[in-house]
Design an enzyme around this catalytic site. Structure first.
Site, mmCIF file in Angstrom:
data_model
loop_
_atom_site.group_PDB
_atom_site.id
_atom_site.type_symbol
_atom_site.label_atom_id
_atom_site.label_comp_id
_atom_site.label_asym_id
_atom_site.label_seq_id
_atom_site.Cartn_x
_atom_site.Cartn_y
_atom_site.Cartn_z
ATOM 1 N N GLY A 1 0.821 -1.207 0.000
ATOM 2 C CA GLY A 1 0.000 0.000 0.000
ATOM 3 C C GLY A 1 0.853 1.255 0.000
ATOM 4 O O GLY A 1 1.798 1.377 0.789
ATOM 5 N N SER A 2 0.533 2.191 -0.886
ATOM 6 C CA SER A 2 1.313 3.431 -0.987
ATOM 7 C C SER A 2 0.516 4.639 -0.503
ATOM 8 O O SER A 2 0.726 5.763 -0.941
ATOM 9 C CB SER A 2 1.777 3.648 -2.428
ATOM 10 O OG SER A 2 0.648 3.698 -3.298
ATOM 11 N N GLY A 3 -0.433 4.396 0.411
ATOM 12 C CA GLY A 3 -1.178 5.507 1.021
ATOM 13 C C GLY A 3 -0.359 6.084 2.169
ATOM 14 O O GLY A 3 0.855 5.918 2.248
ATOM 15 N N PHE A 4 -1.052 6.749 3.086
ATOM 16 C CA PHE A 4 -0.352 7.388 4.206
ATOM 17 C C PHE A 4 0.422 6.364 5.041
ATOM 18 O O PHE A 4 1.569 6.595 5.414
ATOM 19 C CB PHE A 4 -1.348 8.123 5.097
ATOM 20 C CG PHE A 4 -1.854 9.394 4.490
ATOM 21 C CD1 PHE A 4 -1.051 10.522 4.451
ATOM 22 C CD2 PHE A 4 -3.126 9.466 3.951
ATOM 23 C CE1 PHE A 4 -1.502 11.701 3.896
ATOM 24 C CE2 PHE A 4 -3.594 10.646 3.392
ATOM 25 C CZ PHE A 4 -2.779 11.766 3.362
ATOM 26 N N GLY A 5 -0.217 5.237 5.362
ATOM 27 C CA GLY A 5 0.431 4.240 6.216
ATOM 28 C C GLY A 5 1.691 3.698 5.572
ATOM 29 O O GLY A 5 2.774 3.696 6.172
ATOM 30 N N VAL B 1 -1.926 -7.191 -4.498
ATOM 31 C CA VAL B 1 -1.573 -8.320 -3.631
ATOM 32 C C VAL B 1 -2.827 -9.170 -3.394
ATOM 33 O O VAL B 1 -3.870 -8.646 -2.987
ATOM 34 C CB VAL B 1 -1.000 -7.821 -2.292
ATOM 35 C CG1 VAL B 1 -0.834 -8.976 -1.315
ATOM 36 C CG2 VAL B 1 0.321 -7.111 -2.523
ATOM 37 N N GLU C 1 -18.257 18.034 2.247
ATOM 38 C CA GLU C 1 -17.350 18.754 1.336
ATOM 39 C C GLU C 1 -17.867 18.706 -0.097
ATOM 40 O O GLU C 1 -17.873 19.712 -0.809
ATOM 41 C CB GLU C 1 -15.950 18.142 1.422
ATOM 42 C CG GLU C 1 -15.242 18.527 2.719
ATOM 43 C CD GLU C 1 -13.993 17.706 3.027
ATOM 44 O OE1 GLU C 1 -13.272 18.077 3.946
ATOM 45 O OE2 GLU C 1 -13.744 16.689 2.363
ATOM 46 N N ASP D 1 -6.111 2.543 7.817
ATOM 47 C CA ASP D 1 -7.547 2.268 7.806
ATOM 48 C C ASP D 1 -7.851 0.776 7.940
ATOM 49 O O ASP D 1 -8.989 0.399 8.229
ATOM 50 C CB ASP D 1 -8.169 2.778 6.494
ATOM 51 C CG ASP D 1 -8.378 4.282 6.509
ATOM 52 O OD1 ASP D 1 -7.977 4.926 7.504
ATOM 53 O OD2 ASP D 1 -8.932 4.815 5.525
ATOM 54 N N ALA E 1 -6.090 10.163 8.202
ATOM 55 C CA ALA E 1 -4.688 10.176 7.787
ATOM 56 C C ALA E 1 -3.739 10.065 8.980
ATOM 57 O O ALA E 1 -2.748 9.336 8.940
ATOM 58 C CB ALA E 1 -4.412 11.464 7.012
HETATM 59 C C1 LIG Z 1 -12.671 11.344 0.104
HETATM 60 C C2 LIG Z 1 -11.868 11.186 1.367
HETATM 61 C C3 LIG Z 1 -11.604 12.281 2.172
HETATM 62 C C4 LIG Z 1 -10.848 12.153 3.327
HETATM 63 N N1 LIG Z 1 -10.609 13.259 4.088
HETATM 64 C C5 LIG Z 1 -9.814 13.151 5.166
HETATM 65 C C6 LIG Z 1 -9.453 14.293 5.921
HETATM 66 O O1 LIG Z 1 -9.882 15.416 5.612
HETATM 67 N N2 LIG Z 1 -8.626 14.128 6.991
HETATM 68 C C7 LIG Z 1 -8.132 12.907 7.332
HETATM 69 O O2 LIG Z 1 -7.356 12.809 8.282
HETATM 70 N N3 LIG Z 1 -8.462 11.812 6.654
HETATM 71 C C8 LIG Z 1 -9.284 11.888 5.576
HETATM 72 N N4 LIG Z 1 -9.611 10.772 4.865
HETATM 73 C C9 LIG Z 1 -9.146 9.471 5.345
HETATM 74 C C10 LIG Z 1 -7.711 9.214 4.971
HETATM 75 O O3 LIG Z 1 -7.498 9.517 3.612
HETATM 76 C C11 LIG Z 1 -7.412 7.747 5.263
HETATM 77 O O4 LIG Z 1 -7.619 7.536 6.637
HETATM 78 C C12 LIG Z 1 -5.999 7.392 4.893
HETATM 79 O O5 LIG Z 1 -5.787 7.573 3.511
HETATM 80 C C13 LIG Z 1 -5.698 5.932 5.266
HETATM 81 O O6 LIG Z 1 -4.396 5.625 4.866
HETATM 82 P P1 LIG Z 1 -4.010 4.116 4.535
HETATM 83 O O7 LIG Z 1 -2.543 4.138 4.221
HETATM 84 O O8 LIG Z 1 -4.471 3.231 5.610
HETATM 85 O O9 LIG Z 1 -4.848 3.731 3.270
HETATM 86 P P2 LIG Z 1 -4.962 4.427 1.848
HETATM 87 O O10 LIG Z 1 -4.494 5.826 1.876
HETATM 88 O O11 LIG Z 1 -6.348 4.144 1.405
HETATM 89 O O12 LIG Z 1 -3.937 3.613 0.960
HETATM 90 C C14 LIG Z 1 -4.152 2.276 0.648
HETATM 91 C C15 LIG Z 1 -3.107 1.860 -0.368
HETATM 92 O O13 LIG Z 1 -3.152 0.451 -0.531
HETATM 93 C C16 LIG Z 1 -3.181 0.115 -1.904
HETATM 94 N N5 LIG Z 1 -3.863 -1.173 -2.001
HETATM 95 C C17 LIG Z 1 -5.119 -1.482 -1.637
HETATM 96 N N6 LIG Z 1 -5.361 -2.796 -1.824
HETATM 97 C C18 LIG Z 1 -4.216 -3.320 -2.321
HETATM 98 C C19 LIG Z 1 -3.823 -4.621 -2.731
HETATM 99 N N7 LIG Z 1 -4.649 -5.669 -2.647
HETATM 100 N N8 LIG Z 1 -2.580 -4.792 -3.238
HETATM 101 C C20 LIG Z 1 -1.709 -3.767 -3.325
HETATM 102 N N9 LIG Z 1 -2.030 -2.511 -2.940
HETATM 103 C C21 LIG Z 1 -3.260 -2.296 -2.442
HETATM 104 C C22 LIG Z 1 -3.911 1.284 -2.553
HETATM 105 O O14 LIG Z 1 -3.606 1.349 -3.922
HETATM 106 C C23 LIG Z 1 -3.322 2.434 -1.756
HETATM 107 O O15 LIG Z 1 -2.071 2.809 -2.285
HETATM 108 C C24 LIG Z 1 -10.362 10.880 3.705
HETATM 109 C C25 LIG Z 1 -10.628 9.770 2.902
HETATM 110 C C26 LIG Z 1 -11.372 9.914 1.741
HETATM 111 C C27 LIG Z 1 -11.646 8.721 0.864
#
Ligand SMILES: Cc1cc2nc3c(=O)[nH]c(=O)nc-3n(C[C@H](O)[C@H](O)[C@H](O)COP(=O)(O)OP(=O)(O)OC[C@H]3O[C@@H](n4cnc5c(N)ncnc54)[C@H](O)[C@@H]3O)c2cc1C
Length: 481
Positions: free
Chosen positions: A16-20, A84, A179, A318, A329
């Site tokens: 996963g390339s999100g925040f975590g 994955v 929003e 998440d 985030a």
């Molecule tokens: C529209 C929206 C608005 C938001 N607004 C806010 C805000 O204002 N403030 C705030 O704090 N939070 C906000 N959030 C929440 C915040 O964005 C999330 O809590 C945060 O992104 C979680 O990070 P994460 O790394 O857990 O997951 P994510 O950021 O969702 O990243 C998940 C990553 O995993 C990858 N992935 C998923 N499944 C697989 C797989 N099977 N194989 C390989 N890669 C995979 C995805 O491509 C992605 O790169 C918002 C969320 C959304 C959707």
């Protein structure tokens, strides 16, 4: 560097390339490890600003830089793309798939940060007519649907059709719903005003439908009330205690608190009502020594964010369920950072038993409603209006990745918020229909992937070698080998 020295280093796989995932990698920057970051998307997506892509303020590039560019200088990371589908906790191997090719990544430590997706509470067919907003594709599809509705309204032969095209329903009054509703209203009232000849975009109805009895309920009655009043002043119709029971091409069916059912005719619907954790959470739980998932599919992790029986496997962001940590985030950033620090400490001799439990530091939460207006909660302090909006602006800029993104974003905000122009108003037919076409491709109804398929069912390992031929049928738990 010789192959031997690479093999001897501790191998960290991050999914996963999100925040975590990204913050975990960054905190391992100077560690003596080899990291493989696997993600099914090529970018680090800043989800909090997706709604601005959906409503024409920002372009995709500003909120989604390519992950490999972000990590270009961090030499101990290899970024690979892949979905994955298998995590083998016995042999410590992650299997990902790109097109129809499987790829294996062995690991010593694993950080799973695959986040969450939209939940339709068992009514997945709603997605066809009411997309959510979790990905770049979602935001572009929504932009095309929103702008496309105005286009259709301009040409609609009857008032009834015109009304349907100019009614926008946003389901769910959490931060995303608030929003989006606010921005659709501003788009109609300010940006599109005077641009059509048969319709007046200011006649558009924006309806925010919420099953609970308040807007922004988790933020409490004070801030929820502020957001409610501000939206109402902008002309957004807020319908509380209203459960959506059906969604189709022409509108939504709603059941009110007294049990009566009614319809809202609307061509453009948006779903922002719930989340479901990535399916990898359930797989991990089933393969661990007794870890469970909660109702949203999030992994109920140990105090050190690992799964039972596998102190080298962390679940963050998440996808993790930790009491008191919201799906925001900050939770993901702090979880990813904690896991990285635990891995580093392990290299220096700390045992899993010696780890201090993960502790979440609540920095507060906020939501914007419109230009110059937001609500903000930091500890016991609650405030709204312009000051909250400035705080929102600064914080989002701070967390945007890359100087260029920040610079361009400030420019776009300046243009959109002070003027009425929005720079990203392109929308194409493909954006509306691509998701449905992809679903057909993935279901095997169409073999369009042949056009871009360079491989024929091989599996490769970290060194890029093919190790097996496999049938191309997708399957979530097929082993390779
Ligand atoms: C529209 C929206 C608005 C938001 N607004 C806010 C805000 O204002 N403030 C705030 O704090 N939070 C906000 N959030 C929440 C915040 O964005 C999330 O809590 C945060 O992104 C979680 O990070 P994460 O790394 O857990 O997951 P994510 O950021 O969702 O990243 C998940 C990553 O995993 C990858 N992935 C998923 N499944 C697989 C797989 N099977 N194989 C390989 N890669 C995979 C995805 O491509 C992605 O790169 C918002 C969320 C959304 C959707």
């Amino acid at each position: 560097m010789s192959t031997d020295s690479v093999v001897k280093r501790h191998r960290v796989a991050v999914i996963g390339s999100g925040f975590g995932g990204l913050f975990a990698c960054k905190h391992l920057k100077n560690a003596d490890v080899d990291i493989t970051l696997i993600s099914k998307t090529s970018t680090h997506l800043f989800q909090p600003l997706l709604y601005q892509v959906a409503t024409g303020i920002l372009s995709v590039g500003e909120i989604a830089p390519a992950t490999r560019m972000v990590l270009r200088k961090q030499k101990n990371v290899q970024v690979i793309m892949g979905d994955v589908h298998d995590i083998d906790l016995e042999n410590n191997i992650v299997t990902s798939r790109l097109l129809n090719q499987d790829h294996q990544t062995p690991f010593d430590s694993l950080i799973v940060a695959t986040g969450a997706q939209q939940s339709y509470f068992g009514n997945d067919h709603f997605a066809t007519y009411a997309p959510g907003m979790k990905t770049i594709d979602d935001a572009l599809e929504l932009r095309a649907r929103i702008l496309g509705s105005f286009e259709e309204a301009e040409l609609a032969p009857t008032q009834e059709m015109r009304d349907r095209f100019m009614t926008f329903v946003v389901v769910g009054a959490g931060p995303t719903g608030v929003e989006l509703a606010g921005q659709i209203a501003e788009l109609a009232d300010r940006t599109l005003e005077g641009t059509f000849r048969n319709i007046d975009p200011r006649d558009a109805r924006v309806i925010l439908v919420e099953g609970a009895d308040a807007v922004l309920k988790p933020m409490g009655p004070n801030l929820g009330g502020k957001a409610h009043r501000r939206l109402a002043r902008m002309g957004v119709e807020i319908q509380l205690n209203a459960m959506v029971t059906d969604v189709d091409a022409r509108g939504v069916t709603i059941k009110d608190a007294d049990g009566t059912e009614r319809r809202i005719e609307s061509a453009c619907k948006v779903w922002s009502a719930g989340v479901q954790a990535s399916a990898l959470g359930r797989q991990l739980a089933e393969r661990s020594d007794g870890t469970e998932v909660d109702r949203a599919g999030r992994v109920i992790v140990e105090p050190d964010l690992t799964v039972k029986g596998h102190p080298n496997v962390f679940v963050v962001g998440d996808l993790m369920a930790v009491p008191g940590v919201p799906g925001q985030a900050q939770g993901a950033i702090q979880g990813g950072t904690y896991a990285a620090k635990a891995i580093k400490a392990g290299l220096e001799g700390e045992t899993p038993e010696q780890r201090k439990p993960f502790k979440y530091f609540d920095k507060g939460s906020m939501a914007t409603i419109s230009r110059f207006s937001a609500v903000c909660q930091v500890g016991k302090l609650e405030f709204g209006g312009f000051i909250a909006w400035l705080a929102w602006l600064g914080l989002h800029l701070w967390y945007l990745v890359g100087f260029r993104s920040r610079f361009v974003t400030v420019f776009e905000w300046f243009v959109s918020f002070l003027g009425r122009h929005r720079g990203q108003m392109a929308a194409t037919e493909q954006w509306v229909f691509a998701r449905l076409a992809l679903e057909a491709v993935n279901a095997g109804d169409v073999d369009a992937r042949d056009a871009v398929r360079p491989f024929d069912g091989e599996t490769s390992t970290g060194n890029g070698k093919s190790v097996a031929n496999e049938p191309t049928t997708p399957s979530s738990d097929r082993r390779v080998g």
